[in-house]
Design a protein around this motif. Structure first.
Motif, PDB file in Angstrom:
ATOM      1  N   ILE A   1       0.834  -1.286   0.107  1.00  0.00           N
ATOM      2  CA  ILE A   1       0.117   0.068  -0.070  1.00  0.00           C
ATOM      3  C   ILE A   1       0.731   1.391  -0.154  1.00  0.00           C
ATOM      4  O   ILE A   1       0.500   2.127  -0.835  1.00  0.00           O
ATOM      5  N   GLU A   2       1.798   1.241   0.694  1.00  0.00           N
ATOM      6  CA  GLU A   2       2.779   2.509   0.978  1.00  0.00           C
ATOM      7  C   GLU A   2       3.483   2.702  -0.513  1.00  0.00           C
ATOM      8  O   GLU A   2       3.698   3.731  -1.146  1.00  0.00           O
ATOM      9  N   ALA A   3       3.868   1.560  -1.248  1.00  0.00           N
ATOM     10  CA  ALA A   3       4.391   1.607  -2.691  1.00  0.00           C
ATOM     11  C   ALA A   3       3.414   2.278  -3.586  1.00  0.00           C
ATOM     12  O   ALA A   3       3.820   3.187  -4.267  1.00  0.00           O
TER      13      ALA A   3
ATOM     14  N   ARG B   1       8.461  -8.590  -9.874  1.00  0.00           N
ATOM     15  CA  ARG B   1       8.462  -7.279 -10.411  1.00  0.00           C
ATOM     16  C   ARG B   1       7.385  -6.656 -10.141  1.00  0.00           C
ATOM     17  O   ARG B   1       6.360  -7.174 -10.807  1.00  0.00           O
ATOM     18  N   MET B   2       6.848  -5.918  -9.246  1.00  0.00           N
ATOM     19  CA  MET B   2       5.534  -5.323  -9.040  1.00  0.00           C
ATOM     20  C   MET B   2       5.185  -4.089  -9.479  1.00  0.00           C
ATOM     21  O   MET B   2       6.012  -3.219  -9.730  1.00  0.00           O
ATOM     22  N   ARG B   3       4.032  -3.984 -10.455  1.00  0.00           N
ATOM     23  CA  ARG B   3       3.586  -2.807 -10.991  1.00  0.00           C
ATOM     24  C   ARG B   3       2.978  -2.261 -10.382  1.00  0.00           C
ATOM     25  O   ARG B   3       1.802  -2.998  -9.638  1.00  0.00           O
ATOM     26  N   LEU B   4       2.904  -0.882 -10.155  1.00  0.00           N
ATOM     27  CA  LEU B   4       2.281  -0.016  -9.274  1.00  0.00           C
ATOM     28  C   LEU B   4       1.533   1.074 -10.123  1.00  0.00           C
ATOM     29  O   LEU B   4       2.108   1.778 -10.933  1.00  0.00           O
ATOM     30  N   GLU B   5       0.188   1.104 -10.109  1.00  0.00           N
ATOM     31  CA  GLU B   5      -0.598   2.129 -10.719  1.00  0.00           C
ATOM     32  C   GLU B   5      -1.588   2.819  -9.891  1.00  0.00           C
ATOM     33  O   GLU B   5      -2.090   2.084  -9.001  1.00  0.00           O
TER      34      GLU B   5
ATOM     35  N   ALA C   1      -1.667  -2.868  -7.292  1.00  0.00           N
ATOM     36  CA  ALA C   1      -0.186  -3.456  -7.534  1.00  0.00           C
ATOM     37  C   ALA C   1      -0.654  -4.906  -8.185  1.00  0.00           C
ATOM     38  O   ALA C   1      -1.311  -5.633  -7.751  1.00  0.00           O
ATOM     39  N   THR C   2       0.157  -5.057  -9.318  1.00  0.00           N
ATOM     40  CA  THR C   2       0.150  -6.298  -9.912  1.00  0.00           C
ATOM     41  C   THR C   2       1.519  -7.074 -10.057  1.00  0.00           C
ATOM     42  O   THR C   2       2.394  -6.349 -10.054  1.00  0.00           O
ATOM     43  N   VAL C   3       1.525  -8.509 -10.029  1.00  0.00           N
ATOM     44  CA  VAL C   3       2.734  -9.253 -10.385  1.00  0.00           C
ATOM     45  C   VAL C   3       2.224 -10.192 -11.458  1.00  0.00           C
ATOM     46  O   VAL C   3       1.498 -11.026 -11.269  1.00  0.00           O
ATOM     47  N   ASP C   4       3.046 -10.073 -12.409  1.00  0.00           N
ATOM     48  CA  ASP C   4       2.801 -10.976 -13.586  1.00  0.00           C
ATOM     49  C   ASP C   4       1.417 -10.947 -14.093  1.00  0.00           C
ATOM     50  O   ASP C   4       0.732 -12.200 -14.396  1.00  0.00           O
TER      51      ASP C   4
ATOM     52  N   ALA D   1      -2.136  -8.249  -6.822  1.00  0.00           N
ATOM     53  CA  ALA D   1      -1.385  -8.347  -5.416  1.00  0.00           C
ATOM     54  C   ALA D   1      -1.870  -7.545  -4.463  1.00  0.00           C
ATOM     55  O   ALA D   1      -2.068  -8.005  -3.178  1.00  0.00           O
ATOM     56  N   ALA D   2      -2.396  -6.396  -4.610  1.00  0.00           N
ATOM     57  CA  ALA D   2      -3.223  -5.389  -3.811  1.00  0.00           C
ATOM     58  C   ALA D   2      -3.833  -4.433  -4.345  1.00  0.00           C
ATOM     59  O   ALA D   2      -3.592  -4.070  -5.677  1.00  0.00           O
ATOM     60  N   SER D   3      -4.990  -3.807  -3.729  1.00  0.00           N
ATOM     61  CA  SER D   3      -5.492  -2.680  -4.362  1.00  0.00           C
ATOM     62  C   SER D   3      -6.130  -1.943  -3.175  1.00  0.00           C
ATOM     63  O   SER D   3      -6.626  -2.699  -2.297  1.00  0.00           O
ATOM     64  N   ALA D   4      -6.599  -0.741  -3.517  1.00  0.00           N
ATOM     65  CA  ALA D   4      -6.862   0.099  -2.524  1.00  0.00           C
ATOM     66  C   ALA D   4      -7.603   1.301  -3.214  1.00  0.00           C
ATOM     67  O   ALA D   4      -7.047   1.899  -4.211  1.00  0.00           O
TER      68      ALA D   4
END
Length: 140
Positions: A61-63, A102-106, A123-126, A130-133
């Motif tokens: 979440i911080e990223a 490699r985490m994609r952050l949008e 945040a996604t990986v492949d 991985a996370a959303s908010a």
């Protein structure tokens, strides 16, 4: 593409708390897309968890928030300011992030009123989420 030096010129975060390696897409005040290459040397892996290292959800979440901060603070009117958390809503963690990922952050800014706004972050990986908010921010 923005590298570490360009990111550091926009947001105040520094190693080991700078959680964005590069920004690939940027529309100032609108959205940003960046990446974090997760390595085994990340300091939090010493205790989370030594036998099965997993990136903590709060750091994901911080990223995402740091990528959103790049979008907001790259806008001419906000240069040199700080962005603070005002809230975290609808946070979900669906996929483990581990060393080698490699985490994609949008983060897309979906609402603004004065110094307060909301960013939709994923945040996604492949290609797997991985996370959303939804992140509420305040420009200080």
């Amino acid at each position: 593409m923005l590298g570490i030096k360009e990111i550091e010129a926009i947001i105040p975060h520094r190693h080991p708390f700078l959680l964005v390696d590069c920004i690939e897409e940027l529309e100032p005040g609108v959205r940003a897309v960046g990446y974090k290459c997760v390595t085994f040397d990340e300091p939090y892996f010493q205790g989370h968890f030594p036998q099965e290292p997993v990136m903590p959800g709060v750091l994901r979440i911080e990223a995402l928030a740091q990528v959103g901060a790049v979008a907001i603070l790259s806008e001419e009117a906000n240069k040199g300011k700080l962005v603070f958390f005002g809230g975290i809503d609808k946070a979900k963690f669906k996929y483990k992030v581990v060393p080698g990922d490699r985490m994609r952050l949008e983060c897309e800014i979906i609402k603004r009123k004065g110094p307060v706004g909301i960013g939709r972050a994923v945040a996604t990986v492949d290609g797997k989420i991985a996370a959303s908010a939804e992140l509420t921010f305040m420009i200080g």
